[in-house]
Design an enzyme around this catalytic site. Structure first.
Site, mmCIF file in Angstrom:
data_model
loop_
_atom_site.group_PDB
_atom_site.id
_atom_site.type_symbol
_atom_site.label_atom_id
_atom_site.label_comp_id
_atom_site.label_asym_id
_atom_site.label_seq_id
_atom_site.Cartn_x
_atom_site.Cartn_y
_atom_site.Cartn_z
ATOM 1 N N ARG A 297 0.802 -1.230 0.000
ATOM 2 C CA ARG A 297 0.000 0.000 0.000
ATOM 3 C C ARG A 297 0.839 1.287 0.000
ATOM 4 O O ARG A 297 0.538 2.206 -0.746
ATOM 5 C CB ARG A 297 -0.994 0.004 1.159
ATOM 6 C CG ARG A 297 -1.958 -1.186 1.147
ATOM 7 C CD ARG A 297 -3.147 -0.998 2.085
ATOM 8 N NE ARG A 297 -4.067 -0.007 1.572
ATOM 9 C CZ ARG A 297 -4.192 1.206 2.025
ATOM 10 N NH1 ARG A 297 -3.460 1.623 3.045
ATOM 11 N NH2 ARG A 297 -5.047 2.041 1.480
ATOM 12 N N CYS A 326 14.779 -4.221 -4.445
ATOM 13 C CA CYS A 326 15.559 -3.351 -5.334
ATOM 14 C C CYS A 326 14.686 -2.387 -6.118
ATOM 15 O O CYS A 326 14.552 -2.516 -7.343
ATOM 16 C CB CYS A 326 16.383 -4.189 -6.284
ATOM 17 S SG CYS A 326 17.486 -5.246 -5.384
ATOM 18 N N GLU A 327 14.044 -1.488 -5.444
ATOM 19 C CA GLU A 327 13.215 -0.457 -6.068
ATOM 20 C C GLU A 327 13.273 0.753 -5.142
ATOM 21 O O GLU A 327 13.103 0.594 -3.927
ATOM 22 C CB GLU A 327 11.733 -0.875 -6.118
ATOM 23 C CG GLU A 327 11.418 -2.145 -6.841
ATOM 24 C CD GLU A 327 10.991 -1.921 -8.285
ATOM 25 O OE1 GLU A 327 10.859 -0.766 -8.723
ATOM 26 O OE2 GLU A 327 10.790 -2.937 -8.966
HETATM 27 N N1 LLP Z 1 -17.384 -4.154 -2.903
HETATM 28 C C1 LLP Z 1 -16.811 -3.888 -4.083
HETATM 29 C C2 LLP Z 1 -17.599 -4.056 -5.297
HETATM 30 C C3 LLP Z 1 -15.478 -3.450 -4.147
HETATM 31 O O1 LLP Z 1 -14.932 -3.164 -5.316
HETATM 32 C C4 LLP Z 1 -14.729 -3.307 -2.950
HETATM 33 C C5 LLP Z 1 -13.333 -2.886 -2.967
HETATM 34 C C6 LLP Z 1 -15.372 -3.612 -1.728
HETATM 35 C C7 LLP Z 1 -16.699 -4.025 -1.746
HETATM 36 C C8 LLP Z 1 -14.687 -3.480 -0.410
HETATM 37 O O2 LLP Z 1 -14.289 -2.183 -0.175
HETATM 38 P P1 LLP Z 1 -13.782 -1.748 1.270
HETATM 39 O O3 LLP Z 1 -14.932 -1.864 2.215
HETATM 40 O O4 LLP Z 1 -12.669 -2.634 1.661
HETATM 41 O O5 LLP Z 1 -13.343 -0.346 1.079
HETATM 42 N N2 LLP Z 1 -6.342 -2.210 -2.494
HETATM 43 C C9 LLP Z 1 -6.955 -0.947 -2.152
HETATM 44 C C10 LLP Z 1 -8.461 -1.093 -1.999
HETATM 45 C C11 LLP Z 1 -9.137 -1.633 -3.213
HETATM 46 C C12 LLP Z 1 -10.622 -1.786 -3.006
HETATM 47 C C13 LLP Z 1 -11.283 -2.392 -4.183
HETATM 48 N N3 LLP Z 1 -12.675 -2.640 -4.024
HETATM 49 C C14 LLP Z 1 -6.309 -0.411 -0.898
HETATM 50 O O6 LLP Z 1 -5.382 -1.043 -0.394
HETATM 51 O O7 LLP Z 1 -6.665 0.668 -0.425
#
Ligand code: LLP
Length: 400
Positions: A297, A326-327
């Protein structure tokens, strides 16, 4: 929590999750929607560890999945098929077929082409596919552009007119049953306004559909509820639920909510050890044994995670906490006034329960960390640390 003991027992880098905290967060969101029938479908993508899913299954949670792999994990952990949703902007035919065979609650449709595809596959299998349509309400969620999904420039969902066409298709087709409607405007949302606006737009669509005898049972509000990484002002679950419910007057729908980060984000930490410090002419670096391959992240989103040197108070010269990859983009924290460290000191990276381990990789042939759960004060291994042999297993026999 005694992080030194955990590091000694399980080594570093290490993910540690507080299962009590997970249960508390699940209960908070479930309670927030208690005025209505609701299904909390945990977004498996945030953290898909089987033991964590089993905990949520026991609490009554459903699952929002974005691949057949996630569906299989959810089922394996004991989440019943009738509480599982299949979302995602692209699904392979085999995945659709398997989801239909497993008889999950519904498939979220994200394009017209996908609607036709699901219909064809259901017909081939002699099944009726329960579907929901992901509507893109074209609302700016005011979050990081990489995790914003509700604008028409994003690849997710369909506009209102396309959604209507899809519902008409489903109404006519003997192989499709339109049971739900879905929107998700982004992740790490800290403002209620855009959520309410989106919900109101989608609720209006449900009313319009009712008029043409399409009866939507599940009102799926997606996930996205933000958490505090630093000093963000977050939305209280109660206000979040009230904001949504206030747009639903006159509608008899079951709320489906897909929180990921809210459930696990602040219930997890990433533990890493100092290897050594390095001072260049202008900068102090604390080099640790955890890296971007373990916790992506910070590198990917410039995300802020609080860091602490375990057992050391006070401040020192601002330092970047960096890994061995290595970045130049490999860092866990930047410019933090951390106290002086010694080799083997432990660094705690907070709020790492969501989108931590699941986004890890083996870049630089680094085995992925172990995962540990804390339950009623006791620690328990829930994923073994990977070893070099695991990493070469799928290629060694091809070496001629
Ligand atoms: N539902 C759908 C359709 C989604 O696309 C997502 C997340 C969630 C639920 C869950 O969202 P949350 O409640 O966790 O915000 N990798 C990124 C976050 C990507 C989220 C993608 N979709 C990060 O580390 O911030």
């Amino acid at each position: 929590m005694d992080y030194r003991k955990l590091a000694q027992k399980y080594d570093t880098p290490l993910y540690v999750y507080d299962f009590g905290e997970v249960a508390k967060n699940y209960a908070a969101i479930k309670k927030a929607f208690k005025a209505r029938k609701s299904l909390i479908a945990y977004a498996v993508k945030a953290n898909s560890n089987l033991s964590l899913l089993k905990l949520l299954a026991n609490l009554g949670s459903g699952a929002d999945c974005v691949s057949i792999g996630e569906i299989k994990r959810a089922l394996l952990a004991g989440i019943p098929a009738y509480k599982i949703i299949f979302s995602g902007v692209g699904k392979r035919d085999e995945e659709i077929a398997e989801a239909l065979e497993k008889d999950i609650l519904y498939i979220n449709i994200e394009s017209e082409a996908e609607g036709h595809r699901v219909e064809r596959i259901a017909k081939e299998l002699g099944k009726v596919a329960r579907i929901s349509v992901r509507v893109n309400p074209n609302i700016d969620p005011k979050t990081h552009p990489y995790i914003s999904t509700g604008l028409s420039e994003n690849k997710f969902g369909v506009d209102i007119d396309t959604a209507k066409r899809l519902y008409l298709l489903a109404k006519k087709s003997p192989y499709l049953s339109p049971v739900g409607i879905h929107f998700h405007i982004g992740s790490q949302l800290t403002e209620l306004g855009p959520i309410k606006e989106a919900s109101a737009i989608v609720a209006d669509l449900v009313r319009a559909l009712q008029k043409i005898d399409i009866d939507i049972k599940f009102f799926d509000v997606g996930g996205g509820l933000g958490i505090r990484y630093k000093d963000e002002k977050t939305i209280e679950p109660y206000d979040y639920a009230q904001g949504i419910l206030s747009t639903l007057s006159g509608l008899d729908v079951t709320i489906v909510c897909e929180p990921g980060r809210f459930i696990v984000g602040n219930a997890g930490v990433f533990l890493t050890r100092v290897l050594y410090e390095k001072h260049t002419g202008s900068k102090r670096f604390i080099i640790v044994d955890g890296a971007m391959n373990d916790l992506l992240r910070p590198s990917l989103y410039n995300a802020y995670h609080e860091v602490e040197v375990v057992g050391k108070e006070g401040e020192g010269e601002p330092a970047d906490v960096v890994g061995p990859v290595c970045e130049s983009g490999d860092f866990l924290a930047k410019d933090r006034p951390l106290p002086p460290t010694q080799p083997r000191d432990l660094i705690l990276v907070k709020s790492a329960g969501a989108y931590g381990f699941v986004m890890s990789s083996n870049y630089n042939t680094r085995p992925r960390p172990a995962e540990v759960a804390i339950e009623e004060g006791k620690d328990r291994l829930i994923r073994e640390r990977e070893h070099f042999e695991d990493l070469i297993e799928k290629e060694i026999r091809f070496m001629v």
